[in-house]
Motif scaffolding. Sequence first.
Motif, PDB file in Angstrom:
ATOM      1  N   UNK A   1     -40.933   4.108  22.405  1.00  0.00           N
ATOM      2  CA  UNK A   1     -41.384   3.171  21.385  1.00  0.00           C
ATOM      3  C   UNK A   1     -40.550   3.405  20.128  1.00  0.00           C
ATOM      4  N   UNK A   2     -40.119   2.307  19.514  1.00  0.00           N
ATOM      5  CA  UNK A   2     -39.322   2.367  18.289  1.00  0.00           C
ATOM      6  C   UNK A   2     -40.148   1.831  17.121  1.00  0.00           C
ATOM      7  N   UNK A   3     -39.999   2.478  15.976  1.00  0.00           N
ATOM      8  CA  UNK A   3     -40.775   2.113  14.789  1.00  0.00           C
ATOM      9  C   UNK A   3     -39.836   1.902  13.610  1.00  0.00           C
ATOM     10  N   UNK A   4     -40.140   0.896  12.802  1.00  0.00           N
ATOM     11  CA  UNK A   4     -39.360   0.609  11.602  1.00  0.00           C
ATOM     12  C   UNK A   4     -39.710   1.636  10.526  1.00  0.00           C
ATOM     13  N   UNK A   5     -38.894   2.683  10.436  1.00  0.00           N
ATOM     14  CA  UNK A   5     -39.177   3.767   9.491  1.00  0.00           C
ATOM     15  C   UNK A   5     -38.878   3.352   8.054  1.00  0.00           C
ATOM     16  N   UNK A   6     -38.046   2.325   7.877  1.00  0.00           N
ATOM     17  CA  UNK A   6     -37.830   1.806   6.520  1.00  0.00           C
ATOM     18  C   UNK A   6     -39.132   1.227   5.982  1.00  0.00           C
ATOM     19  N   UNK A   7     -39.879   0.554   6.849  1.00  0.00           N
ATOM     20  CA  UNK A   7     -41.193   0.042   6.437  1.00  0.00           C
ATOM     21  C   UNK A   7     -42.160   1.193   6.177  1.00  0.00           C
ATOM     22  N   UNK A   8     -42.147   2.186   7.034  1.00  0.00           N
ATOM     23  CA  UNK A   8     -43.030   3.338   6.812  1.00  0.00           C
ATOM     24  C   UNK A   8     -42.749   3.994   5.470  1.00  0.00           C
ATOM     25  N   UNK A   9     -41.475   4.181   5.177  1.00  0.00           N
ATOM     26  CA  UNK A   9     -41.115   4.829   3.906  1.00  0.00           C
ATOM     27  C   UNK A   9     -41.581   3.992   2.714  1.00  0.00           C
ATOM     28  N   UNK A  10     -41.429   2.689   2.803  1.00  0.00           N
ATOM     29  CA  UNK A  10     -41.860   1.819   1.717  1.00  0.00           C
ATOM     30  C   UNK A  10     -43.367   1.898   1.515  1.00  0.00           C
ATOM     31  N   UNK A  11     -44.114   2.070   2.600  1.00  0.00           N
ATOM     32  CA  UNK A  11     -45.572   2.127   2.530  1.00  0.00           C
ATOM     33  C   UNK A  11     -46.099   3.547   2.369  1.00  0.00           C
TER      34      UNK A  11
ATOM     35  N   UNK B   1     -34.535 -10.640   6.247  1.00  0.00           N
ATOM     36  CA  UNK B   1     -35.201  -9.349   6.421  1.00  0.00           C
ATOM     37  C   UNK B   1     -35.593  -9.159   7.879  1.00  0.00           C
ATOM     38  N   UNK B   2     -35.745  -7.915   8.265  1.00  0.00           N
ATOM     39  CA  UNK B   2     -36.254  -7.614   9.598  1.00  0.00           C
ATOM     40  C   UNK B   2     -37.704  -8.066   9.703  1.00  0.00           C
ATOM     41  N   UNK B   3     -38.107  -8.423  10.924  1.00  0.00           N
ATOM     42  CA  UNK B   3     -39.471  -8.899  11.115  1.00  0.00           C
ATOM     43  C   UNK B   3     -40.258  -8.057  12.115  1.00  0.00           C
ATOM     44  N   UNK B   4     -39.609  -7.124  12.788  1.00  0.00           N
ATOM     45  CA  UNK B   4     -40.260  -6.329  13.823  1.00  0.00           C
ATOM     46  C   UNK B   4     -40.632  -4.949  13.284  1.00  0.00           C
ATOM     47  N   UNK B   5     -41.911  -4.589  13.494  1.00  0.00           N
ATOM     48  CA  UNK B   5     -42.379  -3.290  13.030  1.00  0.00           C
ATOM     49  C   UNK B   5     -42.255  -2.207  14.083  1.00  0.00           C
ATOM     50  N   UNK B   6     -42.741  -2.479  15.291  1.00  0.00           N
ATOM     51  CA  UNK B   6     -42.652  -1.530  16.395  1.00  0.00           C
ATOM     52  C   UNK B   6     -42.381  -2.305  17.666  1.00  0.00           C
ATOM     53  N   UNK B   7     -41.619  -1.682  18.570  1.00  0.00           N
ATOM     54  CA  UNK B   7     -41.258  -2.371  19.805  1.00  0.00           C
ATOM     55  C   UNK B   7     -40.872  -1.353  20.865  1.00  0.00           C
TER      56      UNK B   7
END
Length: 567
Positions: free
Chosen positions: A192-202, A317-323
């Motif tokens: 599973x891949x996660x958008x860590x840029x989003x995690x860091x922002x949050x 912008x990217x639209x996928x959070x996890x995939x």
Amino acid sequence: MRKKLALILGCVLSVSTLLSACGSNAQSAGSASASNVSAASGADTGLSEPGQFPLVKEKTTIKALIGWGTQTDINKNWNTLDYEEKTNVHVEWQVASAGDFREKRALVIASGDLPDVFLNGYNDFTAADEMQYGSQGSIIPLNNIIDKNSIYLKKIFDENPLYRKIATSPDGNIYSMPTFSVCYHCDYSQKMWVNVAWLNKLNMQMPTTTDEFEQMLAAFKEKDPNGNGKADEMPLMTTTDGWHYQLEGFLMNAFVHCDADTHLALNNGNIEMTAIKPEFKEGLKYLNNLYKKKLIPPQAFTTNATSMQKLNESGDAEVVGAIPGGANYIFAGGPAVSDRWRDYDILPPIAGPNGFKSAPNYSATRDIITGDVAISSAAKDPALIMRWIDWLYSEEGTLWHDTNGGREGTEYRKADAGEVGLDGNPAKWTSLKVRKPEDNVVWEQFFPSNMTKEFRAGWKSPREWNVPNDSQAPEVQLFQGTKAYEAVAPRNEDSLPNLFVTSDKISDYTRIKTGIDDYIKESVVKFITGNMDVEKDWDSYVEKMKKIGLDDYLKMAQDAYDAKFKN
């Protein structure tokens, strides 16, 4: 990856008959000695000595059907042009897309107008295919041809007797040639891949449990982590195709051990169907809950991998959070396209409500990927085809058509002193450029090769993956991220190999297996989306599986396993 016999999702290897002649003026085709290779005939066939270029004295044409996974023209590919010059063999290509290859192959075989060779890639000749087409006479046995005429493939078999055993069908024949790909991250590729840029922002951390995973998805949905002011985020996305794209893959392993390719598991030597276990039912409830909360969008079940990548690479912008996926190309183009892949990292396995976590171990299926090449009964010169394929198993040949290889001085160079490889040992080669698909230089993984562990580790690599302008950075990310999966995966001896079913049962086995696989795939989507109720429809789901033939399927699989692998 296929070092232990219980982990061998084996298919078949193939090689062809070899006649031999002198060719004393031929140039060497590799460092291995050809002196131990005997000719099948003393007649002058026009072939050079095995292991020497050109392969044949007079320009010869062979016909090949290939599953070609790119949009480029194989006739203009540098490998294609260079190999014709090396070998004196011209190829008339029949090209099918990788996704359409199996259908195209079936039509060609049914028509009786066979090519000389099938180049499949990615295990497109399954064990069942080999038994079916081999028993029908559409493809030919290769045992004696390998032993008498091959240099590089024979050497691999001689040094790894288990590989030969994996490649051999119940009738004692070898019907296809494999790819050897000792790929650590492929061993544990249901990721599973996660958008860590989003995690860091949050200001969030990687989740470690299913509850935390749901909380992360909710934050992705509600807090505009891509910062474009639109409610366009897709918290958990997947595709309709690709490499380990299934939603029930990674996440189900927080409830029960689940190989989403087969839904089978080996438990103390007994083959079980995990998709009817109570824990699987609980995992479906979890996934359905995510869908009901709109954390999984409906388009997850209608978007293919190519469209998914375009969707996530385009726009502001990217639209996928996890995939889920075996590699980042499922959702991003990688270094050749943009830097968006750097915003994603591999999520370690997470624990479910009872603390369980697991991951499939694909070592056997990835070390020896059988079913890559088969020679048809229409081939006029199987010996030539064997030699044409055989050099690709040498280190030189593998480097010549590898993803990172190609032309020395253009795509790569020999490593300098002090440069290190993926495993920290001295490197052998250094990539010189990030090649784009449209460059059309190498055949990549659509042809067989012998990528040993040492070969893969031999490329100069950075110590950390998130560095700019380094084509090896994704490999470092995969190497580092895989360690957590290996830690919770079954041992080699506890994993299920691929199975050869005897010819008298292959038709029933294939029919039932296809029916069960299709029904599970269809039902999982329906359970997740609510078109089937997990509570109300579970018993009928299990009963339907049995009506399709589950008990017979498991018995045939168990018999095949016991006959070949049980001590």
